[in-house]
Design a protein around this motif. Structure first.
Motif, PDB file in Angstrom:
ATOM      1  N   GLY A  39      61.494  18.587  38.572  1.00  0.00           N
ATOM      2  CA  GLY A  39      60.596  19.704  38.850  1.00  0.00           C
ATOM      3  C   GLY A  39      60.971  20.536  40.048  1.00  0.00           C
ATOM      4  O   GLY A  39      60.274  21.501  40.375  1.00  0.00           O
ATOM      5  N   THR A  40      62.075  20.193  40.729  1.00  0.00           N
ATOM      6  CA  THR A  40      62.505  20.987  41.879  1.00  0.00           C
ATOM      7  C   THR A  40      63.008  22.352  41.416  1.00  0.00           C
ATOM      8  O   THR A  40      63.708  22.450  40.396  1.00  0.00           O
ATOM      9  CB  THR A  40      63.634  20.274  42.650  1.00  0.00           C
ATOM     10  OG1 THR A  40      64.722  20.000  41.744  1.00  0.00           O
ATOM     11  CG2 THR A  40      63.136  18.973  43.242  1.00  0.00           C
ATOM     12  N   PRO A  41      62.667  23.411  42.135  1.00  0.00           N
ATOM     13  CA  PRO A  41      63.083  24.754  41.712  1.00  0.00           C
ATOM     14  C   PRO A  41      64.565  24.983  41.957  1.00  0.00           C
ATOM     15  O   PRO A  41      65.176  24.318  42.799  1.00  0.00           O
ATOM     16  CB  PRO A  41      62.231  25.672  42.595  1.00  0.00           C
ATOM     17  CG  PRO A  41      61.926  24.864  43.809  1.00  0.00           C
ATOM     18  CD  PRO A  41      61.826  23.433  43.346  1.00  0.00           C
ATOM     19  N   PRO A  42      65.184  25.913  41.240  1.00  0.00           N
ATOM     20  CA  PRO A  42      66.594  26.239  41.466  1.00  0.00           C
ATOM     21  C   PRO A  42      66.774  26.950  42.795  1.00  0.00           C
ATOM     22  O   PRO A  42      65.798  27.429  43.391  1.00  0.00           O
ATOM     23  CB  PRO A  42      66.932  27.162  40.283  1.00  0.00           C
ATOM     24  CG  PRO A  42      65.619  27.728  39.847  1.00  0.00           C
ATOM     25  CD  PRO A  42      64.602  26.677  40.128  1.00  0.00           C
ATOM     26  N   PRO A  43      68.006  27.063  43.301  1.00  0.00           N
ATOM     27  CA  PRO A  43      68.243  27.754  44.586  1.00  0.00           C
ATOM     28  C   PRO A  43      67.931  29.242  44.488  1.00  0.00           C
ATOM     29  O   PRO A  43      67.794  29.802  43.400  1.00  0.00           O
ATOM     30  CB  PRO A  43      69.731  27.508  44.852  1.00  0.00           C
ATOM     31  CG  PRO A  43      70.317  27.176  43.527  1.00  0.00           C
ATOM     32  CD  PRO A  43      69.241  26.482  42.754  1.00  0.00           C
ATOM     33  N   PHE A  44      67.868  29.888  45.673  1.00  0.00           N
ATOM     34  CA  PHE A  44      67.437  31.287  45.727  1.00  0.00           C
ATOM     35  C   PHE A  44      68.339  32.211  44.923  1.00  0.00           C
ATOM     36  O   PHE A  44      67.855  33.095  44.217  1.00  0.00           O
ATOM     37  CB  PHE A  44      67.383  31.747  47.193  1.00  0.00           C
ATOM     38  CG  PHE A  44      66.996  33.188  47.340  1.00  0.00           C
ATOM     39  CD1 PHE A  44      65.681  33.584  47.195  1.00  0.00           C
ATOM     40  CD2 PHE A  44      67.952  34.161  47.614  1.00  0.00           C
ATOM     41  CE1 PHE A  44      65.308  34.917  47.313  1.00  0.00           C
ATOM     42  CE2 PHE A  44      67.599  35.500  47.741  1.00  0.00           C
ATOM     43  CZ  PHE A  44      66.277  35.871  47.586  1.00  0.00           C
ATOM     44  N   ALA A  48      70.105  31.589  42.347  1.00  0.00           N
ATOM     45  CA  ALA A  48      69.848  31.398  40.926  1.00  0.00           C
ATOM     46  C   ALA A  48      68.550  32.094  40.520  1.00  0.00           C
ATOM     47  O   ALA A  48      68.467  32.710  39.445  1.00  0.00           O
ATOM     48  CB  ALA A  48      69.770  29.902  40.603  1.00  0.00           C
ATOM     49  N   LYS A  49      67.539  32.034  41.381  1.00  0.00           N
ATOM     50  CA  LYS A  49      66.283  32.743  41.103  1.00  0.00           C
ATOM     51  C   LYS A  49      66.520  34.245  41.039  1.00  0.00           C
ATOM     52  O   LYS A  49      65.957  34.933  40.177  1.00  0.00           O
ATOM     53  CB  LYS A  49      65.250  32.438  42.199  1.00  0.00           C
ATOM     54  CG  LYS A  49      64.766  31.004  42.240  1.00  0.00           C
ATOM     55  CD  LYS A  49      63.872  30.802  43.452  1.00  0.00           C
ATOM     56  CE  LYS A  49      63.477  29.350  43.615  1.00  0.00           C
ATOM     57  NZ  LYS A  49      62.755  29.106  44.881  1.00  0.00           N
ATOM     58  N   VAL A  55      67.002  45.386  40.478  1.00  0.00           N
ATOM     59  CA  VAL A  55      66.731  45.310  41.916  1.00  0.00           C
ATOM     60  C   VAL A  55      65.307  44.810  42.173  1.00  0.00           C
ATOM     61  O   VAL A  55      65.079  43.903  42.980  1.00  0.00           O
ATOM     62  CB  VAL A  55      66.944  46.685  42.576  1.00  0.00           C
ATOM     63  CG1 VAL A  55      66.497  46.656  44.038  1.00  0.00           C
ATOM     64  CG2 VAL A  55      68.399  47.112  42.476  1.00  0.00           C
ATOM     65  N   VAL A  56      64.338  45.426  41.472  1.00  0.00           N
ATOM     66  CA  VAL A  56      62.927  45.082  41.683  1.00  0.00           C
ATOM     67  C   VAL A  56      62.660  43.621  41.382  1.00  0.00           C
ATOM     68  O   VAL A  56      62.019  42.906  42.162  1.00  0.00           O
ATOM     69  CB  VAL A  56      62.015  45.986  40.835  1.00  0.00           C
ATOM     70  CG1 VAL A  56      60.591  45.444  40.812  1.00  0.00           C
ATOM     71  CG2 VAL A  56      62.016  47.404  41.371  1.00  0.00           C
ATOM     72  N   ASN A  57      63.157  43.157  40.242  1.00  0.00           N
ATOM     73  CA  ASN A  57      62.838  41.791  39.839  1.00  0.00           C
ATOM     74  C   ASN A  57      63.615  40.751  40.628  1.00  0.00           C
ATOM     75  O   ASN A  57      63.095  39.666  40.886  1.00  0.00           O
ATOM     76  CB  ASN A  57      63.071  41.627  38.338  1.00  0.00           C
ATOM     77  CG  ASN A  57      61.989  42.295  37.518  1.00  0.00           C
ATOM     78  OD1 ASN A  57      60.948  41.730  37.264  1.00  0.00           O
ATOM     79  ND2 ASN A  57      62.221  43.541  37.123  1.00  0.00           N
ATOM     80  N   ALA A  58      64.853  41.084  41.007  1.00  0.00           N
ATOM     81  CA  ALA A  58      65.577  40.173  41.894  1.00  0.00           C
ATOM     82  C   ALA A  58      64.819  40.031  43.209  1.00  0.00           C
ATOM     83  O   ALA A  58      64.708  38.934  43.762  1.00  0.00           O
ATOM     84  CB  ALA A  58      66.989  40.689  42.141  1.00  0.00           C
ATOM     85  N   ALA A  59      64.278  41.151  43.701  1.00  0.00           N
ATOM     86  CA  ALA A  59      63.516  41.112  44.954  1.00  0.00           C
ATOM     87  C   ALA A  59      62.143  40.484  44.752  1.00  0.00           C
ATOM     88  O   ALA A  59      61.747  39.575  45.489  1.00  0.00           O
ATOM     89  CB  ALA A  59      63.369  42.532  45.515  1.00  0.00           C
ATOM     90  N   GLN A  60      61.410  40.951  43.728  1.00  0.00           N
ATOM     91  CA  GLN A  60      60.019  40.528  43.567  1.00  0.00           C
ATOM     92  C   GLN A  60      59.892  39.080  43.112  1.00  0.00           C
ATOM     93  O   GLN A  60      59.202  38.277  43.747  1.00  0.00           O
ATOM     94  CB  GLN A  60      59.319  41.439  42.567  1.00  0.00           C
ATOM     95  CG  GLN A  60      57.824  41.169  42.456  1.00  0.00           C
ATOM     96  CD  GLN A  60      57.168  42.031  41.410  1.00  0.00           C
ATOM     97  OE1 GLN A  60      57.540  41.998  40.236  1.00  0.00           O
ATOM     98  NE2 GLN A  60      56.202  42.834  41.819  1.00  0.00           N
ATOM     99  N   SER A 109      58.923  33.449  44.496  1.00  0.00           N
ATOM    100  CA  SER A 109      59.170  32.015  44.306  1.00  0.00           C
ATOM    101  C   SER A 109      59.619  31.360  45.611  1.00  0.00           C
ATOM    102  O   SER A 109      59.168  30.270  45.956  1.00  0.00           O
ATOM    103  CB  SER A 109      60.229  31.805  43.215  1.00  0.00           C
ATOM    104  OG  SER A 109      59.794  32.308  41.974  1.00  0.00           O
ATOM    105  N   GLN A 110      60.503  32.054  46.346  1.00  0.00           N
ATOM    106  CA  GLN A 110      61.019  31.495  47.588  1.00  0.00           C
ATOM    107  C   GLN A 110      59.935  31.453  48.659  1.00  0.00           C
ATOM    108  O   GLN A 110      59.837  30.474  49.417  1.00  0.00           O
ATOM    109  CB  GLN A 110      62.212  32.330  48.064  1.00  0.00           C
ATOM    110  CG  GLN A 110      63.091  31.627  49.081  1.00  0.00           C
ATOM    111  CD  GLN A 110      63.858  30.457  48.479  1.00  0.00           C
ATOM    112  OE1 GLN A 110      64.044  30.393  47.270  1.00  0.00           O
ATOM    113  NE2 GLN A 110      64.294  29.530  49.312  1.00  0.00           N
ATOM    114  N   SER A 111      59.117  32.511  48.753  1.00  0.00           N
ATOM    115  CA  SER A 111      58.033  32.536  49.739  1.00  0.00           C
ATOM    116  C   SER A 111      57.010  31.448  49.449  1.00  0.00           C
ATOM    117  O   SER A 111      56.536  30.756  50.370  1.00  0.00           O
ATOM    118  CB  SER A 111      57.348  33.907  49.727  1.00  0.00           C
ATOM    119  OG  SER A 111      58.238  34.934  50.072  1.00  0.00           O
TER     120      SER A 111
END
Length: 231
Positions: free
Chosen positions: A31-36, A38-39, A110-115, A120-122
């Protein structure tokens, strides 16, 4: 309003659905999330797919929004989004529905890579801090951070997309050749920082939109897991 609703019903559902599937599929077995990074790649993929699906409604939205600022003789007078789509296809060809598709997809990347990635990272950072639980407060704070990052990253490409989709043909030639031409002309004639002109109202729109999007998404995911996956 009708064009805005159709855009959300096509673009937003596609991008969030694809991102959620990718995030689940490429996460760890525990259940650990993928790295940034990859996100971010997943966000780019989801954004590009969603933008392609949502471009017709986006073109209709841009035109209907700008119609009131045109001289009476140049107004298109679309009654609603479906009238806009039918008339564009009939009068200008079906491919007109995907006019500006490339800059729209570039913006969405750009938007979705940022948003999506920043949210997820925040959220992960807030949970790891030990001061937050996986609740609405955590989702609110993470989405506000995400909205700020997204605003800064997306405004230049948003200007490109909007101007290309709303451009007119002058003496048989389009106003702009491509997205780079838009950027160069904006910087040359309006100044570099005009690419972020209207930052505050843009964030005032995108911030609450991001907050509501992720809060509803998180709650719907919880209900889905509770009602279907745990059954």
């Amino acid at each position: 309003l009708s064009a805005g609703l159709l855009r959300q019903a096509t673009y937003t559902t596609t991008r969030l659905g694809i991102y959620s599937v990718l995030l689940e599929r490429f996460g760890g077995a525990d259940g650990t999330p993928p790295p940034f990074l990859a996100k971010a790649a997943m966000g780019m993929t989801a954004g590009a797919a969603g933008a392609f699906v949502g471009t017709p409604a986006e073109v209709a939205l841009i035109r209907m929004t700008a119609d009131g600022r045109l001289p009476p003789g140049e107004r298109r007078g679309y009654h609603n989004v479906f009238d806009a789509l039918l008339r564009m296809a009939r009068e200008e060809g079906v491919l007109t529905l995907w006019r500006g598709c490339i800059p729209t997809m570039a913006r969405a990347v750009v938007v979705n890579a940022a948003q999506l990635a920043s949210y997820s990272q925040s959220k992960q950072f807030l949970l790891d801090s030990g001061h937050f639980r996986d609740d609405i407060l955590c989702h609110f704070c993470a989405s506000m951070i995400s909205g700020l990052v997204t605003t800064a990253a997306s405004m230049p490409v948003d200007i490109v997309k909007t101007r290309i989709q709303n451009m007119r043909t002058i003496d048989g030639k389009p106003e702009y050749r491509n997205g780079l031409d838009v950027l160069l002309k904006v910087v040359r004639y309006e100044g570099f920082f005009s690419l972020w002109k209207g930052f505050t109202p843009y964030y005032a729109r995108l911030g609450p939109h991001t907050v509501l999007t992720f809060i509803f998404l998180e709650q719907m995911n919880k209900w889905y897991q509770r009602l279907f996956l745990s059954a």
